[in-house]
Design an enzyme around this catalytic site. Sequence first.
Site, PDB file in Angstrom:
ATOM      1  N   ASN A 128       0.795  -1.225   0.000  1.00  0.00           N
ATOM      2  CA  ASN A 128       0.000   0.000   0.000  1.00  0.00           C
ATOM      3  C   ASN A 128       0.829   1.278   0.000  1.00  0.00           C
ATOM      4  O   ASN A 128       0.267   2.373  -0.013  1.00  0.00           O
ATOM      5  CB  ASN A 128      -0.913   0.038   1.238  1.00  0.00           C
ATOM      6  CG  ASN A 128      -1.969  -1.031   1.199  1.00  0.00           C
ATOM      7  OD1 ASN A 128      -2.618  -1.235   0.185  1.00  0.00           O
ATOM      8  ND2 ASN A 128      -2.135  -1.735   2.302  1.00  0.00           N
ATOM      9  N   LYS A 129       2.139   1.159   0.027  1.00  0.00           N
ATOM     10  CA  LYS A 129       2.986   2.320   0.271  1.00  0.00           C
ATOM     11  C   LYS A 129       3.470   2.998  -1.007  1.00  0.00           C
ATOM     12  O   LYS A 129       3.332   2.486  -2.114  1.00  0.00           O
ATOM     13  CB  LYS A 129       4.168   1.910   1.151  1.00  0.00           C
ATOM     14  CG  LYS A 129       3.755   1.218   2.447  1.00  0.00           C
ATOM     15  CD  LYS A 129       2.750   2.047   3.240  1.00  0.00           C
ATOM     16  CE  LYS A 129       2.448   1.486   4.621  1.00  0.00           C
ATOM     17  NZ  LYS A 129       1.658   0.238   4.592  1.00  0.00           N
ATOM     18  N   ASN A 130       4.079   4.181  -0.834  1.00  0.00           N
ATOM     19  CA  ASN A 130       4.490   5.000  -1.979  1.00  0.00           C
ATOM     20  C   ASN A 130       5.473   4.280  -2.890  1.00  0.00           C
ATOM     21  O   ASN A 130       5.525   4.545  -4.085  1.00  0.00           O
ATOM     22  CB  ASN A 130       5.094   6.313  -1.497  1.00  0.00           C
ATOM     23  CG  ASN A 130       4.069   7.218  -0.837  1.00  0.00           C
ATOM     24  OD1 ASN A 130       2.875   6.909  -0.812  1.00  0.00           O
ATOM     25  ND2 ASN A 130       4.507   8.339  -0.309  1.00  0.00           N
TER      26      ASN A 130
END
Length: 436
Positions: free
Chosen positions: A207-209
């Site tokens: 879910n991260k950048n």
Amino acid sequence: MKNVDPTRLAIDGGTPVRTKPLPWELPGAHWMGKEELGLVSRVVKAKSPFRFYGPDLQHMVDTLEKEFARKLGRKYALAVSCATAGLHVALGAMGIGPGDEVLLPGFLWVSCISAVVRLGAIPRMVDIDETFCMDPQDLERKITPRSRAVLLVHMSGAPGAVDRIAEICRQRGLKLVEDCAQSAGAKFKGKYTGSFGDVGVFSFQLNKNMSSGEGGMIVTDDERLFKRCFALHDLGYARNEQGRLDFSDPNYQLWGVGARMGELAGAVALGQFRKLDRIVGSMRKSKWAIRRQLAKVPGLKFRNILDPKGDSSPFLIMLFDEPDLARRFTKAVQAEGIVGVPGSAVCLHTEQFGLHWYYNNVSLVNRASISRDGWPWTHPANAFALDYNYNRGALPKCDELSERGCLLSIASKLTAKDVADIVAAVKKVAAKLLPA
């Protein structure tokens, strides 16, 4: 043919703005491609997936650490298997344990609390403000003689008053750990998140950048702290130039957790890291295009972003005066087609953000333990915390904001049409539901 009222809300039987689902809210994943494949292929062909030794090391993790540290302007970077382990390692390297408390914001992730509890220390919850990050005023009120560290979480991609909180920590002799899980590539006044505290911890989860599926990074300028983190993230010891365990230094004879990053994850993370500015830039462009077009909508408010230019922009948070209005507004926007494919979470009432709210962490509320004796809550050194309250109601502003918002995930590959549809849907709903 009956006339169709274009202003009638879809939730009331009108025609939705769009019917095609918006993209998954997985920033880095949208950018995966030939670069990551090429780096992973090198590791597989070399038959050397372990970072410390093998027949033909490709040094993916070494390279990632060097490039990460250089970008943030920090002396040391240590790749780990995940940020959950990274938080545990960082706090453990600081010697946090029974008799200590760590101050955390009420809007966070369960891993932050878990890292404190598993070390035998006590989480002390601090309220947030309309930045959706830790309120420095409440932080100052909550500091006690037992306080050892502050775990500051840069939630939803944008930092709050990190400069003020860093100053409070310096004045009060507290260690500062920055949880940058959702803010890789974000800045505050030109300085990257992860470069304000004693330690910064990043996540590379899906879910991260940027993502390697799982993975993370610890950064610091303190050599002793780095070496302790290294030992703890491995098997409790240093390693020599051949990548073998080194038992010679009594300062680094600890108990490790086996949270090393492997070369395959390192290869994916390296490919992603080299794209991070483009990923964040894309989200920032889309988010602020949406926010600018909605800025003058009567009755619509937004999360307070202290430094818009530094916002990494994975989320847009809208605020309303009443919880029921926030819930109704969110459902109406969803009905207009501002949703993703099944399993994604494109548009949510903020109350639905699960374990991000302190009161939804039932293990915390119930003071759960993995030990039969109830440790760490029953440890004699932690008797000072017997009256600490973790139930809903403990943090008034946090509770209020959890009920008054609509959270929109900003995919890193939104098209101009996606942006236009989001704006049109919000404006359509606002015209019906918000006061003029």
